[in-house]
Design a protein around this motif. Structure first.
Motif, PDB file in Angstrom:
ATOM      1  N   UNK A   1       0.936  -1.254   0.114  1.00 23.05           N
ATOM      2  CA  UNK A   1      -0.160   0.080   0.076  1.00 23.05           C
ATOM      3  C   UNK A   1       0.942   1.307  -0.112  1.00 23.05           C
ATOM      4  N   UNK A   2       0.640   2.223  -1.025  1.00 18.11           N
ATOM      5  CA  UNK A   2       1.105   3.581  -0.809  1.00 18.11           C
ATOM      6  C   UNK A   2       0.465   4.573  -0.647  1.00 18.11           C
ATOM      7  N   UNK A   3       0.684   5.735   0.247  1.00 17.87           N
ATOM      8  CA  UNK A   3      -0.008   6.673   0.674  1.00 17.87           C
ATOM      9  C   UNK A   3       0.717   7.854   0.080  1.00 17.87           C
ATOM     10  N   UNK A   4      -0.070   8.863  -0.883  1.00 20.29           N
ATOM     11  CA  UNK A   4       0.739   9.734  -1.484  1.00 20.29           C
ATOM     12  C   UNK A   4      -0.054  11.277  -1.138  1.00 20.29           C
ATOM     13  N   UNK A  27      -8.449  -1.225  -1.846  1.00 19.99           N
ATOM     14  CA  UNK A  27      -9.840  -0.947  -2.105  1.00 19.99           C
ATOM     15  C   UNK A  27     -10.291   0.183  -0.917  1.00 19.99           C
ATOM     16  N   UNK A  28     -10.250   1.376  -0.991  1.00 19.37           N
ATOM     17  CA  UNK A  28     -10.348   2.334  -0.134  1.00 19.37           C
ATOM     18  C   UNK A  28     -11.565   2.164   0.895  1.00 19.37           C
ATOM     19  N   UNK A  29     -12.893   1.799   0.061  1.00 19.09           N
ATOM     20  CA  UNK A  29     -13.996   1.409   0.737  1.00 19.09           C
ATOM     21  C   UNK A  29     -14.235   0.426   1.987  1.00 19.09           C
ATOM     22  N   UNK A  30     -13.056  -0.184   1.979  1.00 16.15           N
ATOM     23  CA  UNK A  30     -12.692  -1.173   2.942  1.00 16.15           C
ATOM     24  C   UNK A  30     -12.450  -0.568   4.240  1.00 16.15           C
ATOM     25  N   UNK A  75     -10.069   6.875  -4.902  1.00 15.37           N
ATOM     26  CA  UNK A  75      -9.342   6.340  -3.989  1.00 15.37           C
ATOM     27  C   UNK A  75      -8.396   7.518  -3.359  1.00 15.37           C
ATOM     28  N   UNK A  76      -8.828   8.586  -2.942  1.00 17.55           N
ATOM     29  CA  UNK A  76      -8.457   9.618  -2.389  1.00 17.55           C
ATOM     30  C   UNK A  76      -9.193  10.265  -1.236  1.00 17.55           C
ATOM     31  N   UNK A  77      -8.291  10.602  -0.535  1.00 16.95           N
ATOM     32  CA  UNK A  77      -8.733  11.322   0.933  1.00 16.95           C
ATOM     33  C   UNK A  77      -8.431  12.956   0.922  1.00 16.95           C
TER      34      UNK A  77
END
Length: 114
Positions: A1-4, A27-30, A75-77
């Motif tokens: 997993x990568x967080x950018x 899957x960000x929904x999870x 897939x973005x916060x």
């Protein structure tokens, strides 16, 4: 997993800024997700969380000024920061709020200064 994380910069007190965090590899929904920040010379702190159902929670220091949101399809916060203060200066990171953390990304620097 990568967080950018991205979107940081220099802003004047009272100004606004929106930072983003792209999440690669899951899957960000999870997942519930969160924003953290680490001011210069201080420990990293949890400031906002958002659950899979979009329920949110905030630390007292940012409540009513910051808004966390998510776009699972992209897939973005996001973290919308308003009424910024000098003390909001920090490197901002995203990650899970609890449990087994993802590997930390590089974060994005937000500097609030006149």
């Amino acid at each position: 997993v990568q967080l950018q994380a991205s979107g940081g910069g220099l802003v004047q007190p009272g100004g606004s800024l929106r930072v983003s965090c792209a999440v690669f590899g899951v899957d960000l929904r999870d997942y519930a997700m969160a924003w953290y920040r680490q001011p210069p010379g201080k420990e990293r702190e949890l400031i906002a969380t958002i659950m899979s159902d979009h329920t949110t929670n905030y630390a007292a220091s940012v409540k009513d000024r910051f808004t966390i949101s998510r776009d699972d399809a992209r897939r973005t916060l996001f973290l919308q920061m308003d009424s910024l203060k000098v003390e909001d200066t920090a490197v901002y990171y995203c990650n899970r709020p609890a449990g087994e953390m993802f590997q930390w990304g590089q974060g994005t620097l937000v500097t609030v200064s006149s």
